[in-house]
Design a protein around this motif. Structure first.
Motif, PDB file in Angstrom:
ATOM      1  N   ILE A   1      43.963  52.490  34.833  1.00 53.13           N
ATOM      2  CA  ILE A   1      43.540  51.175  35.298  1.00 53.13           C
ATOM      3  C   ILE A   1      42.639  50.476  34.268  1.00 53.13           C
ATOM      4  N   ALA A   2      41.989  51.250  33.407  1.00 52.15           N
ATOM      5  CA  ALA A   2      41.265  50.615  32.297  1.00 52.15           C
ATOM      6  C   ALA A   2      42.259  49.974  31.329  1.00 52.15           C
ATOM      7  N   ARG A   3      43.372  50.644  31.088  1.00 51.56           N
ATOM      8  CA  ARG A   3      44.422  50.079  30.236  1.00 51.56           C
ATOM      9  C   ARG A   3      45.046  48.856  30.902  1.00 51.56           C
ATOM     10  N   LEU A   4      45.174  48.906  32.219  1.00 50.19           N
ATOM     11  CA  LEU A   4      45.678  47.746  32.959  1.00 50.19           C
ATOM     12  C   LEU A   4      44.759  46.547  32.737  1.00 50.19           C
ATOM     13  N   LEU A   5      43.456  46.758  32.865  1.00 55.73           N
ATOM     14  CA  LEU A   5      42.505  45.665  32.661  1.00 55.73           C
ATOM     15  C   LEU A   5      42.600  45.078  31.259  1.00 55.73           C
ATOM     16  N   ALA A   6      42.842  45.940  30.268  1.00 55.51           N
ATOM     17  CA  ALA A   6      42.878  45.498  28.867  1.00 55.51           C
ATOM     18  C   ALA A   6      44.220  44.906  28.454  1.00 55.51           C
ATOM     19  N   SER A   7      45.205  44.979  29.337  1.00 57.73           N
ATOM     20  CA  SER A   7      46.563  44.568  28.969  1.00 57.73           C
ATOM     21  C   SER A   7      46.689  43.058  28.869  1.00 57.73           C
ATOM     22  N   GLY A   8      47.674  42.623  28.082  1.00 59.54           N
ATOM     23  CA  GLY A   8      47.963  41.200  27.939  1.00 59.54           C
ATOM     24  C   GLY A   8      49.234  40.817  28.662  1.00 59.54           C
ATOM     25  N   LYS A   9      49.584  39.556  28.567  1.00 55.49           N
ATOM     26  CA  LYS A   9      50.780  39.072  29.247  1.00 55.49           C
ATOM     27  C   LYS A   9      52.016  39.786  28.715  1.00 55.49           C
ATOM     28  N   ASP A  10      53.004  39.910  29.572  1.00 52.41           N
ATOM     29  CA  ASP A  10      54.234  40.609  29.191  1.00 52.41           C
ATOM     30  C   ASP A  10      55.387  40.060  30.017  1.00 52.41           C
ATOM     31  N   GLU A  11      56.479  40.817  30.068  1.00 52.97           N
ATOM     32  CA  GLU A  11      57.657  40.351  30.798  1.00 52.97           C
ATOM     33  C   GLU A  11      57.434  40.284  32.305  1.00 52.97           C
ATOM     34  N   TYR A  12      56.366  40.918  32.800  1.00 55.96           N
ATOM     35  CA  TYR A  12      56.111  40.945  34.235  1.00 55.96           C
ATOM     36  C   TYR A  12      55.151  39.853  34.704  1.00 55.96           C
ATOM     37  N   SER A  13      54.307  39.391  33.808  1.00 52.06           N
ATOM     38  CA  SER A  13      53.342  38.358  34.186  1.00 52.06           C
ATOM     39  C   SER A  13      52.758  37.708  32.940  1.00 52.06           C
ATOM     40  N   ASN A  14      52.485  36.429  33.045  1.00 51.08           N
ATOM     41  CA  ASN A  14      51.805  35.709  31.964  1.00 51.08           C
ATOM     42  C   ASN A  14      50.290  35.875  32.020  1.00 51.08           C
TER      43      ASN A  14
ATOM     44  N   SER B   1      34.473  56.626  29.261  1.00 52.21           N
ATOM     45  CA  SER B   1      34.563  55.267  28.728  1.00 52.21           C
ATOM     46  C   SER B   1      35.456  54.399  29.605  1.00 52.21           C
ATOM     47  N   ALA B   2      36.556  54.970  30.103  1.00 50.79           N
ATOM     48  CA  ALA B   2      37.443  54.226  30.999  1.00 50.79           C
ATOM     49  C   ALA B   2      36.748  53.941  32.322  1.00 50.79           C
ATOM     50  N   ALA B   3      36.034  54.932  32.844  1.00 47.02           N
ATOM     51  CA  ALA B   3      35.315  54.721  34.103  1.00 47.02           C
ATOM     52  C   ALA B   3      34.272  53.623  33.951  1.00 47.02           C
ATOM     53  N   ARG B   4      33.582  53.622  32.833  1.00 45.60           N
ATOM     54  CA  ARG B   4      32.565  52.604  32.595  1.00 45.60           C
ATOM     55  C   ARG B   4      33.201  51.211  32.539  1.00 45.60           C
ATOM     56  N   ILE B   5      34.350  51.111  31.874  1.00 50.79           N
ATOM     57  CA  ILE B   5      35.059  49.830  31.796  1.00 50.79           C
ATOM     58  C   ILE B   5      35.436  49.336  33.192  1.00 50.79           C
ATOM     59  N   VAL B   6      35.971  50.234  34.008  1.00 52.17           N
ATOM     60  CA  VAL B   6      36.420  49.834  35.338  1.00 52.17           C
ATOM     61  C   VAL B   6      35.246  49.362  36.191  1.00 52.17           C
ATOM     62  N   PHE B   7      34.154  50.123  36.207  1.00 52.62           N
ATOM     63  CA  PHE B   7      33.024  49.734  37.049  1.00 52.62           C
ATOM     64  C   PHE B   7      32.327  48.487  36.525  1.00 52.62           C
ATOM     65  N   GLU B   8      32.433  48.228  35.238  1.00 51.42           N
ATOM     66  CA  GLU B   8      31.797  47.030  34.689  1.00 51.42           C
ATOM     67  C   GLU B   8      32.693  45.797  34.771  1.00 51.42           C
ATOM     68  N   GLN B   9      34.016  45.989  34.715  1.00 55.60           N
ATOM     69  CA  GLN B   9      34.893  44.839  34.544  1.00 55.60           C
ATOM     70  C   GLN B   9      35.849  44.576  35.705  1.00 55.60           C
ATOM     71  N   TRP B  10      36.007  45.516  36.621  1.00 56.67           N
ATOM     72  CA  TRP B  10      36.969  45.284  37.715  1.00 56.67           C
ATOM     73  C   TRP B  10      36.547  44.046  38.497  1.00 56.67           C
ATOM     74  N   PRO B  11      37.440  43.074  38.663  1.00 60.06           N
ATOM     75  CA  PRO B  11      37.026  41.782  39.220  1.00 60.06           C
ATOM     76  C   PRO B  11      36.894  41.741  40.735  1.00 60.06           C
ATOM     77  N   GLY B  12      37.378  42.747  41.423  1.00 57.36           N
ATOM     78  CA  GLY B  12      37.351  42.725  42.883  1.00 57.36           C
ATOM     79  C   GLY B  12      36.509  43.839  43.462  1.00 57.36           C
ATOM     80  N   LYS B  13      36.666  44.032  44.754  1.00 50.34           N
ATOM     81  CA  LYS B  13      35.887  45.033  45.486  1.00 50.34           C
ATOM     82  C   LYS B  13      36.370  46.443  45.157  1.00 50.34           C
ATOM     83  N   VAL B  14      35.414  47.349  44.956  1.00 57.65           N
ATOM     84  CA  VAL B  14      35.692  48.756  44.681  1.00 57.65           C
ATOM     85  C   VAL B  14      34.960  49.605  45.710  1.00 57.65           C
TER      86      VAL B  14
END
Length: 338
Positions: free
Chosen positions: A162-175, A211-224
């Protein structure tokens, strides 16, 4: 998830019904993405079995299972579980070789290769990990096709995918960028991560990719909503329920894996099961959610929670009088009875 704490508890004679005795539900199922480090601890397998029960009952629509353990047997074992439960159409995503815990673990290879009288019991595609999409790409595919605010994500392993998901850019599935896509499509994130009780220590799911856990807790935009180590450590799944209710025993991949993980008899802690139960049946109030606050991950992997107005994080609390009903519910849902 893998932990070292083991405690044998007495078996409670609770109803444990075979899969297939599932009541149909009339309400609209919740779309779920399940992310797991299956292969490290056996509670991931029990949690996955709960999701099959909810799927059969029409309570959820399990759109994808993504694997955060970096060993191909984790993918092959997940596929075996899907097919055994007649859900082979559920797509699987894989973290890839650069993820955490590249060892095979204590049960996936043993179960996949299990033999009786010289013959293999299960069929398995050990090369499947090379054929499935990367986990975050599959997550983007599911999110891109989902209605806004409709997806529940349950993460019971490392935060890598999910950290990689947060860092991902637009692709064939979504802009949209990964963070934008999560903000638009994900209703809530449920995690088994951290330790918030007395004498906290770096919890396994966090410390293996802090490092991934830190990214998720710092950057996840919704409720956790996070279930800490201290919650599942107090609730033990009664192993005798498997023996009593699954006559096929070693011929059932869940039971086979449970028997391989630690020498029987043992009652296993239910870390991952707590997140699944709360994500799907939070309305039953098996657990209490904290007030809003913030989870922080220290450099050594220790996690802390502090209440804070406007915070997006909540942790779970467990009351003593809820333990028996929760065990009862685990026994039912792992066994296939909704």
């Amino acid at each position: 998830m893998m932990h070292t704490l083991i405690k044998i508890t007495a078996f409670c004679a609770l109803p444990f019904l075979l899969r297939g005795n599932v009541s149909a539900q009339t309400h609209k199922p919740v779309t779920v993405i399940f992310d797991t480090d299956i292969g490290n601890d056996i509670d991931d397998v029990l949690a996955l079995s709960m999701l099959y029960t909810y799927q059969q009952a029409g309570r959820i629509d399990l759109k994808a299972i993504t694997v955060s353990k970096a060993h191909p047997y984790a993918v092959a074992f997940t596929d075996l579980m899907n097919r055994y439960n007649k859900m082979g159409n559920i797509p699987i995503g894989y973290v890839g070789a650069k993820g955490a815990t590249p060892d095979s673990g204590l049960y996936t290879g043993q179960t996949l290769g299990y033999r009786e009288q010289g013959k293999k019991v299960f069929t398995a595609n050990l090369q499947l990990a090379d054929q499935v999409p990367e986990a975050y790409k599959l997550q983007r595919k599911v999110l891109g096709a989902a209605p806004d605010g409709s997806v529940v994500m349950i993460v019971v392993g490392f935060s890598t995918n999910i950290a990689r998901l947060l860092a991902s850019g637009k692709d064939e599935y979504s802009n949209l960028s990964g963070r934008e896509l999560v903000a638009k499509k994900v209703k809530k994130l449920y995690m088994m991560a951290g330790m918030f009780g007395d004498n906290p220590f770096p919890e396994y799911n966090v410390v293996e990719d802090s490092s991934a856990a830190r990214i998720v807790f710092e950057q996840w935009p919704g409720k956790v909503v996070t279930s800490g180590f201290e919650v599942g450590a107090r609730i033990h799944f009664p192993a005798k329920a498997l023996i009593r209710s699954f006559p096929q025993l070693w011929d059932h991949p869940m039971v086979n894996a449970y028997f391989h993980y630690i020498k029987m008899p043992y009652d296993r802690e239910t870390w991952d099961l707590t997140s699944v139960l709360h994500a799907v049946e939070g309305d039953k109030h098996y657990f209490r959610e904290s007030a809003a606050g913030v989870v922080k991950i220290a450099p050594d992997g220790k996690s802390t929670f502090s209440e804070q107005a406007g915070g997006k994080h909540h942790i779970l609390f467990l009351d003593e009088n809820k333990i028996a009903p929760i065990i009862h519910r685990f026994v039912q849902t792992v066994g296939g009875h909704y």
